[in-house]
Motif scaffolding. Structure first.
Motif, PDB file in Angstrom:
ATOM      1  N   MET A 149      -6.990   0.434  -1.007  1.00 31.25           N
ATOM      2  CA  MET A 149      -6.267  -0.438  -2.280  1.00 31.25           C
ATOM      3  C   MET A 149      -6.515  -1.812  -1.840  1.00 31.25           C
ATOM      4  O   MET A 149      -6.057  -2.483  -3.104  1.00 31.25           O
ATOM      5  CB  MET A 149      -4.635  -0.659  -1.575  1.00 31.25           C
ATOM      6  CG  MET A 149      -3.648   0.959  -1.697  1.00 31.25           C
ATOM      7  SD  MET A 149      -3.566   1.221  -3.176  1.00 31.25           S
ATOM      8  CE  MET A 149      -3.281   0.066  -3.960  1.00 31.25           C
ATOM      9  N   ASN A 150      -7.358  -2.118  -0.932  1.00 25.81           N
ATOM     10  CA  ASN A 150      -8.010  -3.256  -0.844  1.00 25.81           C
ATOM     11  C   ASN A 150      -9.004  -3.194  -2.162  1.00 25.81           C
ATOM     12  O   ASN A 150      -9.493  -4.459  -2.711  1.00 25.81           O
ATOM     13  CB  ASN A 150      -8.725  -3.901   0.511  1.00 25.81           C
ATOM     14  CG  ASN A 150      -7.507  -4.378   1.143  1.00 25.81           C
ATOM     15  OD1 ASN A 150      -6.388  -4.667   0.891  1.00 25.81           O
ATOM     16  ND2 ASN A 150      -7.330  -4.309   3.472  1.00 25.81           N
ATOM     17  N   GLN A 151     -10.130  -2.563  -2.449  1.00 29.70           N
ATOM     18  CA  GLN A 151     -10.391  -2.145  -2.816  1.00 29.70           C
ATOM     19  C   GLN A 151     -10.373  -2.483  -4.830  1.00 29.70           C
ATOM     20  O   GLN A 151     -11.118  -2.772  -5.330  1.00 29.70           O
ATOM     21  CB  GLN A 151     -11.967  -1.238  -3.193  1.00 29.70           C
ATOM     22  CG  GLN A 151     -12.330  -0.840  -0.775  1.00 29.70           C
ATOM     23  CD  GLN A 151     -12.736  -2.549  -0.438  1.00 29.70           C
ATOM     24  OE1 GLN A 151     -13.415  -2.827  -1.070  1.00 29.70           O
ATOM     25  NE2 GLN A 151     -12.805  -2.430   0.171  1.00 29.70           N
ATOM     26  N   VAL A 152      -9.074  -1.800  -4.785  1.00 30.10           N
ATOM     27  CA  VAL A 152      -8.585  -1.271  -5.884  1.00 30.10           C
ATOM     28  C   VAL A 152      -7.980  -2.375  -6.825  1.00 30.10           C
ATOM     29  O   VAL A 152      -8.013  -3.555  -8.201  1.00 30.10           O
ATOM     30  CB  VAL A 152      -8.110  -0.698  -6.257  1.00 30.10           C
ATOM     31  CG1 VAL A 152      -6.815  -0.454  -7.499  1.00 30.10           C
ATOM     32  CG2 VAL A 152      -7.994   1.441  -6.068  1.00 30.10           C
ATOM     33  N   ALA A 153      -7.700  -2.983  -5.441  1.00 30.48           N
ATOM     34  CA  ALA A 153      -7.426  -4.242  -6.130  1.00 30.48           C
ATOM     35  C   ALA A 153      -8.011  -6.321  -6.514  1.00 30.48           C
ATOM     36  O   ALA A 153      -7.473  -6.966  -6.928  1.00 30.48           O
ATOM     37  CB  ALA A 153      -5.915  -5.279  -4.323  1.00 30.48           C
ATOM     38  N   THR A 154      -8.959  -6.216  -5.681  1.00 32.53           N
ATOM     39  CA  THR A 154     -10.252  -6.753  -5.289  1.00 32.53           C
ATOM     40  C   THR A 154     -10.831  -6.505  -6.813  1.00 32.53           C
ATOM     41  O   THR A 154     -10.982  -7.292  -7.426  1.00 32.53           O
ATOM     42  CB  THR A 154     -10.954  -6.682  -4.643  1.00 32.53           C
ATOM     43  OG1 THR A 154     -10.990  -6.483  -3.789  1.00 32.53           O
ATOM     44  CG2 THR A 154     -12.146  -7.298  -5.032  1.00 32.53           C
ATOM     45  N   TYR A 155     -10.859  -5.367  -7.787  1.00 30.46           N
ATOM     46  CA  TYR A 155     -11.144  -5.297  -8.870  1.00 30.46           C
ATOM     47  C   TYR A 155     -10.452  -5.766 -10.013  1.00 30.46           C
ATOM     48  O   TYR A 155     -11.313  -6.107 -10.710  1.00 30.46           O
ATOM     49  CB  TYR A 155     -11.664  -3.623  -8.752  1.00 30.46           C
ATOM     50  CG  TYR A 155     -11.937  -3.021 -10.293  1.00 30.46           C
ATOM     51  CD1 TYR A 155     -13.539  -3.698 -10.605  1.00 30.46           C
ATOM     52  CD2 TYR A 155     -11.334  -2.357 -11.746  1.00 30.46           C
ATOM     53  CE1 TYR A 155     -13.194  -2.924 -12.103  1.00 30.46           C
ATOM     54  CE2 TYR A 155     -11.612  -2.049 -12.663  1.00 30.46           C
ATOM     55  CZ  TYR A 155     -12.675  -2.468 -12.998  1.00 30.46           C
ATOM     56  OH  TYR A 155     -13.014  -2.156 -14.280  1.00 30.46           O
ATOM     57  N   TYR A 156      -9.265  -5.225 -10.181  1.00 30.94           N
ATOM     58  CA  TYR A 156      -8.286  -5.679 -10.758  1.00 30.94           C
ATOM     59  C   TYR A 156      -7.831  -6.772 -10.859  1.00 30.94           C
ATOM     60  O   TYR A 156      -7.731  -7.515 -11.994  1.00 30.94           O
ATOM     61  CB  TYR A 156      -7.015  -4.789 -10.602  1.00 30.94           C
ATOM     62  CG  TYR A 156      -6.775  -3.846 -11.282  1.00 30.94           C
ATOM     63  CD1 TYR A 156      -6.737  -2.909 -12.316  1.00 30.94           C
ATOM     64  CD2 TYR A 156      -7.171  -2.436 -10.220  1.00 30.94           C
ATOM     65  CE1 TYR A 156      -7.201  -2.142 -13.049  1.00 30.94           C
ATOM     66  CE2 TYR A 156      -7.264  -1.151 -11.169  1.00 30.94           C
ATOM     67  CZ  TYR A 156      -6.732  -0.366 -12.471  1.00 30.94           C
ATOM     68  OH  TYR A 156      -7.077   0.047 -13.162  1.00 30.94           O
ATOM     69  N   ALA A 157      -8.332  -7.810  -9.601  1.00 30.92           N
ATOM     70  CA  ALA A 157      -8.164  -9.733  -9.899  1.00 30.92           C
ATOM     71  C   ALA A 157      -9.657  -9.964 -11.048  1.00 30.92           C
ATOM     72  O   ALA A 157      -9.457 -10.814 -10.888  1.00 30.92           O
ATOM     73  CB  ALA A 157      -8.593  -9.367  -8.289  1.00 30.92           C
ATOM     74  N   ALA A 158     -10.778  -9.156 -10.714  1.00 34.74           N
ATOM     75  CA  ALA A 158     -11.518  -9.425 -11.490  1.00 34.74           C
ATOM     76  C   ALA A 158     -11.824  -9.400 -12.811  1.00 34.74           C
ATOM     77  O   ALA A 158     -11.897 -10.244 -13.915  1.00 34.74           O
ATOM     78  CB  ALA A 158     -12.637  -8.988 -10.856  1.00 34.74           C
ATOM     79  N   GLU A 159     -10.615  -7.670 -13.173  1.00 35.62           N
ATOM     80  CA  GLU A 159     -10.958  -7.512 -14.589  1.00 35.62           C
ATOM     81  C   GLU A 159      -9.390  -8.211 -15.112  1.00 35.62           C
ATOM     82  O   GLU A 159      -9.667  -8.742 -16.355  1.00 35.62           O
ATOM     83  CB  GLU A 159     -10.193  -5.917 -14.600  1.00 35.62           C
ATOM     84  CG  GLU A 159     -10.123  -5.490 -16.120  1.00 35.62           C
ATOM     85  CD  GLU A 159      -9.920  -3.918 -15.587  1.00 35.62           C
ATOM     86  OE1 GLU A 159     -10.432  -3.309 -16.885  1.00 35.62           O
ATOM     87  OE2 GLU A 159      -9.479  -3.805 -15.203  1.00 35.62           O
TER      88      GLU A 159
END
Length: 530
Positions: A149-159
């Motif tokens: 979930m941390n990796q997914v949240a990091t990606y969507y924050a950038a997107e």
């Protein structure tokens, strides 16, 4: 009336599990800043990157500060009242982050988010631990989910920052927290967890000294390079303030009847070796800074493409979690599982060492990021389990804040700081070595500008490659240490002769069985507290 669960009795068990998973998915990745959108925060607010690095550290410090008192806070308030209030406050803090342009506000809100997030997390630990039963299996499932979930949240924050602006992700997080607060007001029971305990036993001054110690340390880590380390008065004063705060904190714990922190567990063998391994885990996790320099500075990736690399770690994380569940179910010794984690990290460093070229393709990231994801997840699970194994609940809660800060902030911060310093020094040296080619015969005055960029990129590659080379050498030493460490196994066995006369052999065997059962109960009681 007491209720050790989270939800009312009329809520079906599958619905309860779904609500817990939703809480984990929203609350665990939440933070004051996200590494995926730091560049957007810098361009949007006009503040330096170092402020947001400081805020990123502050979230971990807040979690560590809350940990020693989290169980007392849990038993003081009704579950529904506390959870709803915390979710509303987390939503408000996220809204503040989405509407402010002041970097110091990000730092303050990050600290508060970390403190409150730990209060929510402890509510989720206990029911999940009861459902799963085995502490090791619980760690395997929990850390895998959280890291993914941390990796997914990091990606969507950038997107979100790329498609809309950096504020939108904070506003989305705030809305999700408010929705969860409303849902849990409906489904949660309105009872205490156990006997109501007072809060006046909490030493708030110790909490302030704890926060002061590590916030000043985080300031030194974040701004050291920008202010040229100890040539800056601010860095000197920050270091002195951190040292004095920690000294006052330590002295105060020796004079309190109910100390906020306990240093007793640091005399135990498994805790010492566990902290040693967590320190070297920080060496590998700190490579994120030099990896970003290579990806963005040399290969020219945009922020979204660079953040997408974190998603490539997810298959490795899932494999490590599945293997951990199998490993703990079979009750296998931890040595080879920990060894595989460090070996994966060394493999990642070796691949990156030989990949420091301008022609590095995106497809070449799959294997090193898979190994990094596997190594990170497996070591988070196994080393954390080994460090806190065989500790009683009171001992664990009194020191786990320090261990958490050591693992996630101090170790990673120390190596990230060292890497930034060495990269600068090695880069200057590399430019000096390359200057031999910059004479009038090989580089004409008309081509100086075009060749300067190539020289600069090669200097970055040389510096990064040299750092990875040193990491590999140290990593091989860590592998030798893990391979030779006993991990709690008995290295020597002494045969004892038990008197048979008078039935004493039967009594001796019964006492051994009772002692073993008691030790197992203590270990199981310590696990859920985490």
């Amino acid at each position: 009336m007491y209720n050790k669960g989270l939800y009312s009795d009329w809520v079906p068990k599958p619905v309860q599990l779904l609500l817990i998973v939703l809480l984990l998915a929203v609350v665990m990745p939440i933070g004051g800043v996200y590494t995926g959108n730091i560049s957007s925060l810098v361009s949007g607010t006009g503040a330096m990157t170092e402020y947001f690095m400081w805020a990123n550290y502050a979230t971990t410090i807040g979690m560590g500060a809350c940990m020693p008192v989290v169980l007392r806070i849990k038993m003081r308030f009704k579950v529904r009242d506390k959870m709803v209030l915390l979710l509303v406050l987390l939503g408000l803090l996220s809204y503040v982050n989405g509407t402010t342009l002041q970097p110091m506000i990000f730092i303050f809100t990050s600290l508060m988010i970390g403190f409150m997030k730990m209060m929510v997390t402890i509510e989720l630990f206990l029911p999940l631990m009861v459902m799963i039963g085995n502490r090791g299996v619980f760690y395997g499932a929990f850390y895998t989910f959280v890291l993914v979930m941390n990796q997914v949240a990091t990606y969507y924050a950038a997107e979100f920052a790329l498609l809309y602006n950096w504020q939108q992700f904070y506003l989305l997080t705030a809305v999700l927290c408010f929705i969860l607060a409303l849902i849990h007001w409906i489904f949660m029971h309105d009872k205490y967890f156990a006997l109501k305990v007072p809060l006046h036993y909490i030493d708030w001054l110790s909490i302030l000294l704890f926060i002061s110690t590590f916030m000043f340390s985080a300031y030194v880590y974040s701004f050291g390079r920008q202010q040229d380390w100890f040539n800056s008065r601010n860095i000197i004063y920050g270091s002195i303030a951190a040292f004095v705060s920690f000294a006052l904190l330590s002295i105060r714990q020796l004079t309190l009847k109910r100390p906020y922190l306990s240093f007793k567990i640091f005399t135990k063998n498994n805790v010492q070796h566990g902290l040693f391994m967590l320190f070297w885990l920080g060496m590998f996790l700190g490579t994120a800074s030099i990896q970003n320099t290579f990806a963005v500075g040399v290969l020219g990736y945009d922020q979204l493409t660079n953040t997408r690399l974190s998603l490539l770690m997810i298959p490795g994380i899932i494999l490590a979690g599945a293997l951990a569940i199998f490993w703990f179910k079979k009750e296998k010794p931890l040595k080879m599982y920990i060894f595989s984690g460090f070996a994966a990290m060394v493999g990642y460093a070796i691949i990156m060492y030989f990949s420091m070229v301008l022609e590095f393709s995106y497809d070449n990231w799959y294997l090193p990021m898979f190994l990094k994801g596997y190594g990170m997840c497996s070591l988070f699970i196994s080393v954390w389990f080994y460090t806190l194994d065989k500790l009683e609940m009171d001992e664990m809660l009194a020191a786990i804040g320090l261990v958490l800060v050591w693992r996630t902030f101090l170790a990673v911060g120390i190596f990230s700081t060292l890497y930034s310093w060495f990269q600068y020094r090695f880069q200057v040296t590399a430019i000096g070595d390359l200057a031999v080619y910059m004479d009038g015969m090989t580089v004409t005055p008309q081509n100086v500008a075009a060749n300067m960029k190539a020289i600069q990129l090669n200097a970055i590659i040389i510096a990064t490659k040299k750092i990875f080379g040193y990491i590999i050498l140290v990593g091989l030493g860590v592998l030798i240490y893990v391979a030779t460490h006993h991990f709690g196994a008995k290295r020597f066995q002494y045969f004892r002769f038990v008197r048979v006369l008078g039935g004493k052999s039967v009594i001796a065997r019964r006492r051994l069985r009772e002692r073993k059962k008691l030790l197992e109960e203590i270990k199981d009681a310590a696990g859920p507290a985490v």
